[in-house]
Structure formats: C-alpha cells, structure tokens
Scaffold this active site. Structure first.
Site, mmCIF file in Angstrom:
data_model
loop_
_atom_site.group_PDB
_atom_site.id
_atom_site.type_symbol
_atom_site.label_atom_id
_atom_site.label_comp_id
_atom_site.label_asym_id
_atom_site.label_seq_id
_atom_site.Cartn_x
_atom_site.Cartn_y
_atom_site.Cartn_z
ATOM 1 N N CYS A 77 6.038 9.065 -19.453
ATOM 2 C CA CYS A 77 6.044 7.558 -18.634
ATOM 3 C C CYS A 77 5.451 8.479 -16.997
ATOM 4 O O CYS A 77 3.664 7.577 -16.529
ATOM 5 C CB CYS A 77 6.640 6.921 -17.728
ATOM 6 S SG CYS A 77 6.402 4.814 -16.776
ATOM 7 N N CYS A 80 7.246 7.621 -12.311
ATOM 8 C CA CYS A 80 8.236 8.127 -11.310
ATOM 9 C C CYS A 80 7.970 9.713 -11.483
ATOM 10 O O CYS A 80 7.816 10.118 -13.126
ATOM 11 C CB CYS A 80 9.898 8.040 -11.544
ATOM 12 S SG CYS A 80 10.238 6.571 -11.664
ATOM 13 N N CYS A 182 11.799 -0.959 -17.306
ATOM 14 C CA CYS A 182 11.870 0.131 -16.744
ATOM 15 C C CYS A 182 12.691 -0.024 -15.378
ATOM 16 O O CYS A 182 12.239 -0.746 -14.314
ATOM 17 C CB CYS A 182 9.746 -0.495 -15.638
ATOM 18 S SG CYS A 182 9.704 0.080 -14.659
ATOM 19 N N GLN A 315 3.765 -5.148 0.405
ATOM 20 C CA GLN A 315 5.042 -3.856 0.448
ATOM 21 C C GLN A 315 5.694 -3.760 -1.157
ATOM 22 O O GLN A 315 6.163 -5.234 -1.369
ATOM 23 C CB GLN A 315 5.346 -3.535 1.718
ATOM 24 C CG GLN A 315 4.668 -3.206 3.078
ATOM 25 C CD GLN A 315 4.192 -2.072 2.838
ATOM 26 O OE1 GLN A 315 4.483 -0.925 1.760
ATOM 27 N NE2 GLN A 315 3.358 -1.297 3.685
ATOM 28 N N TYR A 344 -5.141 -0.358 12.184
ATOM 29 C CA TYR A 344 -5.015 -0.295 9.896
ATOM 30 C C TYR A 344 -4.067 -1.259 9.724
ATOM 31 O O TYR A 344 -2.778 -1.163 8.880
ATOM 32 C CB TYR A 344 -4.270 1.011 9.348
ATOM 33 C CG TYR A 344 -5.623 1.948 9.904
ATOM 34 C CD1 TYR A 344 -6.539 2.814 9.297
ATOM 35 C CD2 TYR A 344 -4.729 2.830 11.248
ATOM 36 C CE1 TYR A 344 -6.892 3.728 9.487
ATOM 37 C CE2 TYR A 344 -6.114 3.544 12.031
ATOM 38 C CZ TYR A 344 -7.031 4.270 11.389
ATOM 39 O OH TYR A 344 -7.997 5.291 11.339
ATOM 40 N N GLU A 365 -8.489 -4.321 10.955
ATOM 41 C CA GLU A 365 -8.328 -4.270 9.895
ATOM 42 C C GLU A 365 -9.966 -4.072 9.172
ATOM 43 O O GLU A 365 -10.635 -4.699 9.313
ATOM 44 C CB GLU A 365 -6.970 -5.356 9.073
ATOM 45 C CG GLU A 365 -7.828 -4.806 7.459
ATOM 46 C CD GLU A 365 -7.680 -3.430 6.248
ATOM 47 O OE1 GLU A 365 -5.824 -2.803 6.893
ATOM 48 O OE2 GLU A 365 -7.814 -3.345 6.072
ATOM 49 N N ASP A 409 -0.647 2.813 10.954
ATOM 50 C CA ASP A 409 -0.508 2.607 10.026
ATOM 51 C C ASP A 409 -1.475 2.295 9.180
ATOM 52 O O ASP A 409 -1.738 2.177 8.043
ATOM 53 C CB ASP A 409 0.350 1.129 9.372
ATOM 54 C CG ASP A 409 0.893 1.515 7.664
ATOM 55 O OD1 ASP A 409 1.202 2.411 7.992
ATOM 56 O OD2 ASP A 409 1.243 0.387 8.166
ATOM 57 N N CYS A 436 2.771 7.510 5.636
ATOM 58 C CA CYS A 436 2.272 7.443 3.917
ATOM 59 C C CYS A 436 1.975 9.392 3.600
ATOM 60 O O CYS A 436 2.629 9.456 2.144
ATOM 61 C CB CYS A 436 2.027 6.118 3.439
ATOM 62 S SG CYS A 436 0.300 6.612 3.059
HETATM 63 N N1 SAH Z 1 -0.343 -1.898 8.069
HETATM 64 C C1 SAH Z 1 0.258 -2.221 6.670
HETATM 65 C C2 SAH Z 1 -1.202 -2.048 5.658
HETATM 66 C C3 SAH Z 1 -1.547 -0.600 5.377
HETATM 67 S S1 SAH Z 1 -2.051 0.321 4.962
HETATM 68 C C4 SAH Z 1 1.002 -2.955 6.067
HETATM 69 O O1 SAH Z 1 2.516 -2.536 6.455
HETATM 70 O O2 SAH Z 1 1.369 -4.275 5.118
HETATM 71 C C5 SAH Z 1 -3.167 0.883 5.411
HETATM 72 C C6 SAH Z 1 -4.438 -0.429 5.577
HETATM 73 O O3 SAH Z 1 -6.133 0.794 6.038
HETATM 74 C C7 SAH Z 1 -5.545 -1.026 4.692
HETATM 75 O O4 SAH Z 1 -5.223 -2.652 4.308
HETATM 76 C C8 SAH Z 1 -6.794 0.113 4.393
HETATM 77 O O5 SAH Z 1 -7.535 -1.257 4.589
HETATM 78 C C9 SAH Z 1 -6.456 -0.089 6.147
HETATM 79 N N2 SAH Z 1 -8.077 1.046 6.067
HETATM 80 C C10 SAH Z 1 -8.498 2.359 5.833
HETATM 81 N N3 SAH Z 1 -9.662 2.500 6.112
HETATM 82 C C11 SAH Z 1 -9.753 1.551 7.576
HETATM 83 C C12 SAH Z 1 -10.472 1.923 8.679
HETATM 84 N N4 SAH Z 1 -11.101 3.110 8.792
HETATM 85 N N5 SAH Z 1 -10.357 1.131 10.262
HETATM 86 C C13 SAH Z 1 -9.418 0.083 9.629
HETATM 87 N N6 SAH Z 1 -8.419 -0.264 8.183
HETATM 88 C C14 SAH Z 1 -8.367 0.807 7.900
#
Ligand code: SAH
Length: 480
Positions: A77, A80, A182, A315, A344, A365, A409, A436
C-alpha cells in the site's frame, strides 16, 4: 554490488523516508520494509555510486521493535511507511528526528535533561547562570493510534475479469489492489466501498480508465466529523449525472444506517457527486452537486465549529490537531490585548483558535478559496476580531500593522527568507512556529536565534501515526 544481489544486513538506523539503513560491501544500503534492529536478507533493487536501495526478502532476526502490521497489505500500500514498527518505537524515532535536526541544522544543543541551548552562547550563558535555555518536550503521541483519519480517497478501477475494484495503486503503477479496509481510516470506508462496487456491478456502471479516458466512476472519498459524528460520501465521476443515481443513494443510506444502528458509528449526512472529466490525476473536479443532504458536513475542534465541503482543506487527524492547536495557543500566551498574525493560515483554523484569546488576528494565505472558507468559519462561530488577507506572506507582511505575537504554519519548504526578515524587523514578543518539516524548521530557527530570539519550547506532535511525518510546535521569545 549489483542489482538483484541478495545480501544479509543489520539495520542500524532509519532514514527520514522510513527505510532501514545498513551497510554491506562498504556501501550504505537503504532497505524497504526493514526496522531498526532487524537483521534482514534483502534484494538489491538499485545501485548508486556510494549507496544502494534494497527490499526485505526475509527477516532473519527481528528487531524487538518489530510488530505484525495491522493491515495485511501494509507493504504494497505504501500509505503508511512504518506500520511494522511498534508505536512506541515510532514515537522514539520521530522525536529523535526532530531533535537531531535541531542540533545538526539548527545549531542548538539539547542535553540529557531535555534543555535546549542556543549555540554559540551555551557555555558563556551557562557560566553566567542565565536561564536562557529552552525545553525539548516529549512527543505527544496518540493513546490509540488507529482509525484516526477523517478523510479517505480510494481509486476505482477494473480487474482483469472486468469486475470493479477499489483500493490503492500498487507501487508506482496504475493497477489497483482491491482492498477495502484501512487500519488508519474509519470502519465505514469498507461499507461505503462495498456498496458502491455492488451498485456498479449490478447496474453495469464502469470504472473510469486513466488509459482510455472511458468509463465513469473515478474515486470514492469519505469525510467524517469526529466530534459531530457526521459522514460525507463523495463519488468522483467523469459525468454530470450518474445512471441509477437514486439507487446508489438509497443503498448507501440503508447500508450505513444499518451499520450505525449496529455499532453506533457515523451518521450519513451528505452524498456528493463531484464531476471530473479532465484527463488528469488530480482527484477532484470543479463541479459538485449534493445527491443527498447538504454539500457539507460540520465538525468541531475544541469549542469551534468548522464547515467541511468535499473540497475544503481540513486537518485529517482531529484529535491530534486539537493537541497541536492547544499547544500553539498556550505558547502564544495571549491575554486579550494582543494583535496576532497567523501566516499561512489556510482555512483559518488556527486563527479562530487564537481569536478567542486575542484582541485581533490577521490571517494571511495565498489561496483565495481557503480565505473565503476562513471568513465563513469566522462567521459561523461569531468571531469578529479576525481579518483575512489573500496573498503571499512575503508580499503582505510588510504592509500590515505590527504584531505582538506571530504564528506561522508554512508548508514543508518552510519560511521564505523575506518573511523571516520581516518578522525580525517587526520584533514581536513571541513567535510560534508550527512545522510539518523539522529540517526546514531547524534552518529557520537558526535565523531567528541569530536575530535575537531564544528557543523556549519545542513540542513534537504525532499527527500521522505509522507514517514518517511529524509536526512540531516551537515557541521563540525575544531576548531583551
Ligand atoms: N494553518 C492551517 C494550514 C497550514 S498549511 C491549518 O492549520 O489548517 C500551509 C498553508 O500555507 C497552505 O494553506 C498554503 O496554501 C499556504 N501557503 C503556501 N505558500 C504560501 C505563501 N507564500 N504565503 C501564504 N500562504 C502560503
């Protein structure tokens, strides 16, 4: 060493991708399906200059950390990567990965008591007795690391007898291995898939073929609200209408109702047809229509409600998401007087969490759709102190009012250099970094440390048990 050689190898370490690392004939060997501590007989599949890749043929002496995987198809698969490793060992491995990146790439030093020292100040500060060091916290794992995913997507295909199948792609090919349950997904996935396949067979509805572009059904997706118990089924098809649509709806409703009555699982609230006629491997198309219920479900994290459509980003592990966000909120140290940036911000999940304790939150964003979603979610929760801006963080941050606290983030590639510089220039009291990818995190933390910030807390969180991924929340404070 050459391709197809059989070698016996002791696995000394794990790679970031979840491959066992050993040595043979003076070469580093990356071995699939091996666990650190194993001795395996492996077949060499690819040879490079100084290293080679191999696949486990036989476990000669199992590691004490080796377990029988819950999914019989775990190896083929590929969803994982480390299901054959005990959960305890997985957590140890992930914590170690974050720790070694902070040390190797970030230049921090972490001692046996989990204190983090900002090099090169370590010794000097220690001599001065300054309390200028942080804590590397123990990873937050899950008590029960199974059935945690609230979203699943299964490709639909046809086997060589012409029967419809659902499951996952075998290796890098486009043939589908028929498999319906799964280990990290919800029980209902099996019922949904079996009902759809049964309906396809009964009414001769064909699976879409990527090769010919013919056929109808492409994917089946499920999304569940773990806090609300609501379930959505999405049928992705190369058509605007399905033949025997009503029969599919009634079969799904009755199969899931029966399961709900028997075992108290999720309640089906929405069936959506998503149309994707493009010859692409992107799963979802643009058009979608509810066949039953609304075209969204709701879920809650903490006290906040989120509306989830077939396309919204959300998420996938809500239980650990809550742990992650609560850590971020705690680190933000809000008293109600602060202006906060959430860079972000995606669909604003963290922003709304922060807004409950801040004077004002500004979310930034790049995806307009995500911002629209964020605004909707703010309204849904009657939150009025959040403002959302569409754009790249690196272009926007110079133009917005100064923040007391900045939360970031970013995606795996981490922060743009310009963003780091703007953050340093705006000199917030606290920076909370949700990451991440601990390698890019460590790279960015080094810049913040050089810019006068102290790493106070680093908290790894296991959002994706049985995969190699690990999230980390970090608190930095200004060294005044
Ligand atoms: N904080 C959110 C998701 C974070 S994922 C949560 O917890 O649900 C990272 C995000 O950054 C994505 O939505 C992506 O579209 C955005 N992103 C990527 N590059 C970016 C940039 N240069 N400026 C602003 N946002 C960006």
């Amino acid at each position: 060493m050459k391709k197809n050689d059989i070698v016996d190898v002791i696995i000394e370490d794990m790679s970031d991708e979840g491959l066992g690392i050993g040595h043979a004939s003076g070469m580093a060997l990356f071995v699939k399906d091996a666990v650190v501590g194993d001795t395996v007989r492996a077949k060499v599949v690819k040879v490079k200059k100084t290293y080679a890749f191999a696949r486990t043929e036989e476990v000669l002496c199992p590691s004490p950390d080796r377990v029988t995987p819950v999914c019989p198809v775990a190896r083929s698969c590929g969803g994982c990567q480390i299901q054959e490793m005990s959960y305890k060992a997985q957590l140890r491995m992930k914590e170690q990965k974050v720790r070694s990146n902070l040390e190797r790439i970030g230049g921090f030093q972490i001692d046996n008591n989990r204190n983090v020292w900002n090099k090169p100040d370590t010794l000097r500060e220690r001599e001065q007795g300054a309390e200028r060091y942080g804590v590397f916290c123990q990873i937050i794992g899950m008590e029960d690391p199974w059935k945690y995913r609230n979203k699943a997507q299964f490709p639909i295909g046809t086997d060589r007898f012409g029967k419809p199948v659902a499951g996952f792609y075998a290796g890098r090919t486009h043939s589908i291995i028929d498999h319906h349950s799964c280990g990290i997904g919800i029980e209902e996935n099996r019922i949904v898939l079996e009902t759809v396949l049964d309906w396809m067979e009964r009414y001769h509805i064909r699976a879409y073929s990527e090769e010919t572009g013919e056929g109808t059904i492409r994917h089946v997706m499920t999304r569940a609200g773990f806090a609300t118990g609501q379930l959505m089924v999405v049928i992705i098809a190369a058509a605007d209408r399905l033949p025997e649509e009503e029969r599919l709806v009634s079969s799904l409703r009755s199969a899931l109702k029966k399961a709900e009555a028997e075992s108290g699982g999720f309640c089906l609230r929405s069936i959506v047809l998503n149309t994707n006629k493009a010859r692409t491997n992107v799963i979802l198309g643009n058009g979608s229509r509810a066949l039953f219920g609304e075209d969204y479900i709701e879920d809650r994290i903490g006290s906040l409600t989120y509306r989830i459509s077939s396309k919204s980003f959300y998420q996938v592990n809500p239980q650990q998401t809550r742990n992650l966000y609560e850590t971020a909120l705690k680190y933000a140290g809000l008293t109600g007087k602060e202006t906060v940036w959430d860079l972000y911000c995606g669909t604003g999940t963290i922003s709304l969490f922060l807004a409950q304790k801040a004077k004002k939150v500004i979310g930034v964003e790049v995806i307009p759709d995500a911002i629209r979603n964020a605004e909707k979610n703010a309204k849904l929760n009657h939150i009025e102190n959040c403002e959302f801006i569409v754009g790249k963080a690196e272009d926007i941050v110079d133009r917005i009012e100064r923040a007391d606290v900045i939360v970031v983030d970013p995606p795996r590639k981490g922060l743009d250099r310009a963003v780091v510089e703007t953050i340093l220039r705006s000199a917030p009291d606290r920076i909370v970094y949700v990451s991440c990818d601990s390698a890019t995190l460590a790279r960015d933390l080094k810049l913040f440390a050089e810019g006068g910030y102290i790493l106070q807390k680093a908290q790894p969180v296991d959002m994706f048990p049985h995969t190699v991924h690990v999230e980390t929340v970090v608190l930095l404070t200004r060294n005044t």
